[in-house]
Design a protein around this motif. Structure first.
Motif, mmCIF file in Angstrom:
data_model
loop_
_atom_site.group_PDB
_atom_site.id
_atom_site.type_symbol
_atom_site.label_atom_id
_atom_site.label_comp_id
_atom_site.label_asym_id
_atom_site.label_seq_id
_atom_site.Cartn_x
_atom_site.Cartn_y
_atom_site.Cartn_z
ATOM 1 N N TYR A 40 0.735 -1.282 -0.034
ATOM 2 C CA TYR A 40 0.029 0.024 -0.023
ATOM 3 C C TYR A 40 0.781 1.355 -0.022
ATOM 4 C CZ TYR A 40 1.556 -0.736 4.915
ATOM 5 O OH TYR A 40 2.126 -1.134 5.934
ATOM 6 N N ALA A 41 2.352 1.097 0.012
ATOM 7 C CA ALA A 41 2.989 2.372 0.041
ATOM 8 C C ALA A 41 3.904 2.520 -1.061
ATOM 9 C CB ALA A 41 3.968 2.238 1.662
ATOM 10 N N LYS A 42 4.026 3.704 -1.522
ATOM 11 C CA LYS A 42 5.184 3.984 -2.640
ATOM 12 C C LYS A 42 6.404 4.386 -2.074
ATOM 13 C CE LYS A 42 6.475 4.794 -6.643
ATOM 14 N NZ LYS A 42 6.753 3.692 -7.759
ATOM 15 N N PRO A 43 7.378 3.370 -2.240
ATOM 16 C CA PRO A 43 8.787 3.746 -1.503
ATOM 17 C C PRO A 43 9.552 4.948 -2.210
ATOM 18 C CG PRO A 43 8.663 1.555 -2.252
ATOM 19 C CD PRO A 43 7.356 2.067 -2.720
ATOM 20 N N TYR A 44 10.000 5.680 -1.430
ATOM 21 C CA TYR A 44 10.914 6.848 -1.961
ATOM 22 C C TYR A 44 12.233 6.542 -1.131
ATOM 23 C CZ TYR A 44 7.110 9.775 -4.236
ATOM 24 O OH TYR A 44 6.279 10.404 -5.021
ATOM 25 N N LEU A 62 14.012 -0.529 -10.808
ATOM 26 C CA LEU A 62 12.998 -1.342 -10.239
ATOM 27 C C LEU A 62 11.733 -0.326 -10.018
ATOM 28 C CD1 LEU A 62 15.197 -3.155 -7.461
ATOM 29 C CD2 LEU A 62 13.900 -4.362 -9.230
ATOM 30 N N GLY A 63 11.804 0.918 -10.452
ATOM 31 C CA GLY A 63 10.493 1.571 -10.260
ATOM 32 C C GLY A 63 10.157 2.579 -8.951
ATOM 33 N N ALA A 64 11.514 2.688 -8.186
ATOM 34 C CA ALA A 64 11.344 3.380 -7.112
ATOM 35 C C ALA A 64 11.474 4.857 -7.132
ATOM 36 C CB ALA A 64 12.746 3.064 -6.047
ATOM 37 N N ASN A 212 3.040 10.413 4.408
ATOM 38 C CA ASN A 212 4.349 9.794 4.305
ATOM 39 C C ASN A 212 4.829 9.262 5.741
ATOM 40 O OD1 ASN A 212 7.155 9.577 4.527
ATOM 41 N ND2 ASN A 212 7.421 11.311 2.818
ATOM 42 N N ILE A 213 4.960 8.026 5.646
ATOM 43 C CA ILE A 213 5.060 7.284 6.917
ATOM 44 C C ILE A 213 6.854 7.180 7.373
ATOM 45 C CG2 ILE A 213 3.070 5.976 7.331
ATOM 46 C CD1 ILE A 213 4.456 3.523 5.769
ATOM 47 N N GLY A 214 7.341 7.888 6.372
ATOM 48 C CA GLY A 214 8.779 7.864 6.524
ATOM 49 C C GLY A 214 9.735 6.742 6.557
ATOM 50 N N GLY A 215 10.702 6.677 7.038
ATOM 51 C CA GLY A 215 11.845 5.407 7.248
ATOM 52 C C GLY A 215 11.744 4.914 8.712
ATOM 53 N N GLY A 216 12.798 4.199 8.804
ATOM 54 C CA GLY A 216 13.087 3.755 10.412
ATOM 55 C C GLY A 216 13.009 2.106 10.208
ATOM 56 N N VAL A 251 2.981 7.180 1.157
ATOM 57 C CA VAL A 251 4.500 7.139 0.678
ATOM 58 C C VAL A 251 5.221 6.863 1.987
ATOM 59 C CG1 VAL A 251 6.256 9.109 0.618
ATOM 60 C CG2 VAL A 251 4.157 9.144 -1.084
ATOM 61 N N SER A 252 6.473 5.931 1.455
ATOM 62 C CA SER A 252 7.358 5.551 2.436
ATOM 63 C C SER A 252 8.817 6.067 2.204
ATOM 64 C CB SER A 252 7.327 4.057 2.816
ATOM 65 O OG SER A 252 7.847 3.390 1.706
ATOM 66 N N GLU A 253 9.738 6.294 3.161
ATOM 67 C CA GLU A 253 10.873 6.530 2.760
ATOM 68 C C GLU A 253 12.015 5.891 3.276
ATOM 69 O OE1 GLU A 253 11.022 10.622 4.305
ATOM 70 O OE2 GLU A 253 9.887 11.489 2.515
ATOM 71 N N PRO A 254 12.176 4.399 3.005
ATOM 72 C CA PRO A 254 13.282 3.618 3.462
ATOM 73 C C PRO A 254 14.579 3.829 2.945
ATOM 74 C CG PRO A 254 12.082 2.613 1.832
ATOM 75 C CD PRO A 254 11.408 3.849 2.003
ATOM 76 N N GLY A 255 15.295 4.041 4.050
ATOM 77 C CA GLY A 255 16.814 4.106 3.756
ATOM 78 C C GLY A 255 17.725 3.159 4.058
ATOM 79 N N ARG A 256 17.854 3.022 5.195
ATOM 80 C CA ARG A 256 18.924 2.164 5.767
ATOM 81 C C ARG A 256 18.307 0.463 5.447
ATOM 82 N NH1 ARG A 256 21.756 2.752 10.409
ATOM 83 N NH2 ARG A 256 20.716 4.505 10.769
#
Ligand SMILES: Cc1ncc(COP(=O)(O)O)c(C=O)c1O
Length: 379
Positions: A40-44, A62-64, A212-216, A251-256
Motif C-alpha cells: 500500500y506504500a510507494k517507496p521513496y 525497479l521503479g522506486a 508519508n510514513i517515513g523511514g525507520g 508514501v514511505s521513505e526507507p533508507g537503511r
C-alpha cells in the motif's frame, strides 16, 4: 550476513583498505521485500543513506522514487535516470534558491515544518504539493531523529491552511519515528496524529491526500529485529484504525533497510595496544568515526564484526586511526575478537551499506573518503 557475491569479492580483494563493498542484488531483494510487506506504500528511497550512482540506478530500474535532501541529491538521481516527478524534497530546511532549483527541474513535492519554510515555498515553488512534517517520538529507535524536526498537529493545521491560502497545494503530512526503529508499534501514534490533522482540515474545507510514513525500518546489526512483514502488517492495521476505508495515498521513505545489509566495510588493523595491568586491549583500525563509521557515535549502531583471525577471543576496545579522542568506535560495547588479531589483519563491519560513505569525511587527518565498490552492476 554477507551475501555470496560480497564474500567472493572479499576473498579476492587486493584493494587498499578501508573500503565499502555493496551487493546490488541484495539492495534489489530488500526493495522487493519492502514492496511485498507494504504493497500500500510507494517507496521513496532516502538517498542520504547510500548516495551511490549504481544503487540509485538499480532502484530506478525497479521503479522506486527518491527522497532527496539537496540539489546534489537531485542531480544524482536525475543523472541516474530518475524522473523529476519521482522526487520528493523531504528536507524541511532548504535555501530558497535550492527550492527554486528543484521546482524548475520539475520536482513536485516539498516538506516543511515551520512558517518561514512555507513562505519560502510559496515564493519559490508556486502551486507545488507540500506536506508538513509532524513531531514524532523516537523511543525504541537506535538513531533518534525527533529533536530537530516536526511540529505539533495544531501548528500543522495552521501551516497547511496558510499553504492553501498562498497557492500551494496542501498535499499531506509526514513523520519519521527514528532510524533503526526496533518496535513496529511505534507508527501507530503518528498515524493517529496524521488522521487528526486530516480531520481538522477537512472541517475547514481543506482536503489532504497523502501520509508519508517515513523511514525507520531496520537493518540487521547485532540485535535481532522483527521481520519487515511485521512492520507492514502493523502499519496497515494502524492505517485502518485511524483512517478506516478512507485510506490516503501512502508514501514511505526507507533508507537503511534497503542498503545497510547489502554492504560490508572492510578495514585493517593498524595497531594494537596491549593491556596495562587490568586494562583493556585496544585494536586500532584504519576506518574510524571519520572514515565511515560515524553511526558508532554514542555506540548507537552496533555492527557485527568479523576478522581474518581465529582462535581464543577476549573483549577489546575498537578505535579508529585519527588523532582525535572522539575516534573510539566501541568502548562500552565489548566486541570479543581473537587474541591473535594483529597489524595487517582484516576487520569486516557487516551491514555497513547505509550511512557510511555518506558520513565519511573528505580528508580528516589526510585520510581519503571511503571508496565504494558495487557488485552486480548491469552497466
Ligand atoms: C526525511 C527522512 N526520510 C527518510 C529517512 C530514512 O530513514 P531510515 O534510513 O531510517 O529508513 C531519513 C533519515 O534520516 C530522513 O531524514
Amino acid at each position: 550476513m554477507i551475501s555470496p557475491g560480497v564474500a567472493r569479492f572479499l576473498a579476492g580483494a587486493t584493494q587498499q583498505t578501508p573500503f565499502l563493498v555493496i551487493d546490488l542484488d541484495v539492495v534489489e531483494q530488500r526493495y522487493r521485500e519492502i514492496r511485498a510487506a507494504m504493497p500500500y506504500a510507494k517507496p521513496y528511497f532516502a538517498v542520504k543513506a547510500t548516495p551511490e550512482p549504481a544503487v540509485i540506478r538499480r532502484l530506478v530500474e525497479l521503479g522506486a522514487c527518491f527522497d532527496v535532501a539537496s540539489p546534489g541529491e537531485i542531480d544524482l538521481c536525475l543523472e541516474q535516470g530518475a524522473a523529476p516527478e519521482c522526487l520528493s524534497y523531504g528536507n524541511t530546511i532548504k535555501k530558497e534558491a535550492d527550492i527554486e532549483y528543484a521546482y524548475k527541474l520539475g520536482v513536485p513535492m516539498f516538506a516543511f515544518d515551520s512558517l518561514r519554510e512555507v513562505e519560502k515555498l510559496a515564493q519559490a515553488a508556486p502551486g507545488a504539493s507540500v506536506f508538513c512534517r509532524l513531531l514524532a517520538g523516537s523511543a525504541d529507535a537506535r538513531w533518534p531523529l525527533s529533536d530537530k524536526f516536526g511540529c505539533s498537529t495544531d501548528f500543522a493545521v495552521d501551516l497547511l491552511q496558510k499553504a492553501a491560502k498562498w497557492d500551494l497545494r496542501p498535499y499531506g503530512v509526514s513523520f519519521h519515528v527514528g532510524s533503526q526503529q526496533t518496535n513496529p508499534d511505534r507508527w501507530d501514534a503518528s498515524i493517529a496524529a496524521a488522521a487528526k490533522v486530516f480531520g481538522e482540515l477537512r472541517e475547514i474545507g481543506v482536503e489532504l491526500e497523502m501520509v508519508n510514513i517515513g523511514g525507520g525500518y531496520p537493518a540487521r546489526y547485532v540485535d535481532d529485529v522483527p521481520p519487515i512483514a511485521e512492520y507492514g502488517d502493523k502499519i496497515s492495521a494502524a492505517l485502518d484504525r485511524w483512517f478506516g476505508a478512507d485510506r490516503p495515498v501512502i508514501v514511505s521513505e526507507p533508507g537503511r533497510s534497503l542498503t545497510a545489509d547489502a554492504g560490508v566495510l572492510r578495514a585493517q588493523v593498524v595497531s594494537v595496544r596491549r593491556p596495562f595491568e587490568g586494562g583493556d586491549r585496544w585494536i586500532y583500525v584504519d576506518a574510524g568515526k571519520f572514515g565511515g563509521l560515524a553511526e558508532t557515535e554514542g555506540e548507537s549502531i552496533i555492527y557485527r564484526v568479523l576478522t581474518s583471525q581465529t582462535g581464543p577471543t577476549k573483549p577489546v576496545v575498537l578505535a579508529g586511526p585519527t588523532c582525535d579522542s572522539l575516534d573510539i568506535l566501541y568502548r562500552r560495547t565489548k566486541h570479543e575478537l581473537p587474541l591473535a588479531l594483529d597489524v595487517g589483519d582484516t576487520v569486516d563491519f557487516l551491514s555497513a551499506g547505509a550511512y557510511t560513505t555518506s558520513y565519511s569525511s573528505v580528508g580528516f587527518n589526510g585520510f581519503p573518503p571511503l571508496p565504494t565498490y558495487c557488485i552486480g552492476d548491469k552497466r
